[in-house]
Design an enzyme around this catalytic site. Structure first.
Site, PDB file in Angstrom:
ATOM      1  N   CYS A   1       0.439  -1.018   0.176  1.00 39.31           N
ATOM      2  CA  CYS A   1      -0.423  -0.047   0.172  1.00 39.31           C
ATOM      3  C   CYS A   1       0.540   1.087   0.222  1.00 39.31           C
ATOM      4  O   CYS A   1       1.104   1.484  -1.329  1.00 39.31           O
ATOM      5  CB  CYS A   1      -0.933   0.042   1.388  1.00 39.31           C
ATOM      6  SG  CYS A   1      -2.427   0.960   0.955  1.00 39.31           S
TER       7      CYS A   1
ATOM      8  N   HIS B   1      -3.596  -5.367   1.815  1.00 38.66           N
ATOM      9  CA  HIS B   1      -3.518  -5.458   3.162  1.00 38.66           C
ATOM     10  C   HIS B   1      -4.388  -6.192   3.973  1.00 38.66           C
ATOM     11  O   HIS B   1      -5.205  -7.116   3.654  1.00 38.66           O
ATOM     12  CB  HIS B   1      -2.430  -5.013   4.622  1.00 38.66           C
ATOM     13  CG  HIS B   1      -2.641  -2.784   3.781  1.00 38.66           C
ATOM     14  ND1 HIS B   1      -1.924  -2.164   4.497  1.00 38.66           N
ATOM     15  CD2 HIS B   1      -4.121  -2.560   3.377  1.00 38.66           C
ATOM     16  CE1 HIS B   1      -2.852  -1.226   3.918  1.00 38.66           C
ATOM     17  NE2 HIS B   1      -3.741  -1.330   3.418  1.00 38.66           N
TER      18      HIS B   1
HETATM   19  N1  GLN Z   1      -2.025   7.275   2.358  1.00 40.61           N
HETATM   20  C1  GLN Z   1      -1.898   6.091   1.352  1.00 40.61           C
HETATM   21  C2  GLN Z   1      -2.963   6.165   0.668  1.00 40.61           C
HETATM   22  O1  GLN Z   1      -3.934   6.392   1.095  1.00 40.61           O
HETATM   23  C3  GLN Z   1      -1.525   4.714   1.389  1.00 40.61           C
HETATM   24  C4  GLN Z   1      -2.781   4.016   2.451  1.00 40.61           C
HETATM   25  C5  GLN Z   1      -2.391   3.022   2.869  1.00 40.61           C
HETATM   26  O2  GLN Z   1      -1.175   2.561   3.460  1.00 40.61           O
HETATM   27  N2  GLN Z   1      -3.697   2.056   3.552  1.00 40.61           N
HETATM   28  O3  GLN Z   1      -3.065   6.182  -0.459  1.00 40.61           O
END
Ligand code: GLN
Length: 247
Positions: free
Chosen positions: A100, A201
């Site tokens: 992510c 995840h």
């Molecule tokens: N901050 C990033 C987004 O919102 C990744 C989020 C995450 O790792 N769940 O796209």
């Protein structure tokens, strides 16, 4: 496997305190357990803001997910302090798993709120925070990590950024259910040799223990399958996750 048992798996978690949401620690724990259950030594190290990264210092480098605000701090550090080392890891065929927020930073840039965060440029992709809702929900993708070996990865996604592969970048998989990279093109994640980025995840590895084993084997350059484990619980979790995703 005497060579593996004596050497063990060395994992380095990048920014474990900042890039760590949705069970990133669970991913690392699962790697540890699946090594130890087989008598393979396991060593977990970390590399934080400002730390130089030794490309030979681990077999598997892990970058977890993060909130935009924490990602921002890590993005500049990755690009300025760790970029060359990560490219060296990729060049020698080492394993880098990024989930992510970490995945978004593998590409060229992450455009958010009027600012372009730098990526490490390991793979040809960009991520953009567009108008529209966050992409949230259960997700399943079909992957083929080895020729002819098709498996389903099940997980959960929650991201505001949309990722677009460019040039000859290869996706990790094909979306069966969920949004994937951007909710439009049907691709999820990226794969370039030992470099894997994914939005899955929730947690990725405990729900897909077979992927953990593939990563362990690849990181240790073990030919052939690792010793079998009793995976009843993991398989039940995988089946639950697939059911939740409706595939
Ligand atoms: N901050 C990033 C987004 O919102 C990744 C989020 C995450 O790792 N769940 O796209």
């Amino acid at each position: 496997m005497p060579d593996v048992a004596t050497r063990g798996l060395r994992v380095c978690a990048l920014y474990p305190d900042l890039m760590n949401i949705y069970a990133d620690r669970g991913n690392l724990l699962l790697l540890e357990r699946r090594c130890r259950w087989r008598g393979i030594d396991f060593e977990l190290g970390s590399s934080g803001l400002g730390d130089e990264l030794d490309p030979e210092g681990a077999d598997l480098f892990y970058i977890g997910g993060g909130q935009d605000r924490d990602q921002r701090r890590c993005a500049f550090d990755l690009a300025e302090v760790k970029r060359d080392a990560l490219h060296e890891v990729a060049r020698r065929g080492g394993v880098i798993l990024a989930v992510c927020g970490g995945y978004q930073l593998l590409g060229h840039s992450y455009r958010m709120a009027g600012e372009d965060l730098p990526g490490v440029g390991l793979v040809d992709l960009i991520t953009v925070r567009e108008d529209g809702p966050r992409l949230i929900g259960n997700v399943a993708i079909e992957v083929e990590l080895e020729p002819g070996w098709r498996r389903v990865l099940a997980g959960f996604e929650n991201h505001g950024g949309r990722t677009y592969l460019r040039g000859d970048a290869e996706p990790l998989g094909r979306v069966l259910k969920g949004f994937g990279n951007n909710g439009r093109d049907g691709f999820e994640g990226v794969r370039a040799g030992g470099v894997i980025g994914t939005y899955l995840h929730g947690p990725l590895l405990p729900k897909n223990a077979w992927l953990a084993d593939w990563l362990i084997a690849r990181s240790l350059a073990v030919a052939g399958p690792l010793a079998a484990l009793d995976d009843g619980l993991e398989e039940a979790a995988h089946a639950d996750a697939r059911r939740a995703a409706g595939v």
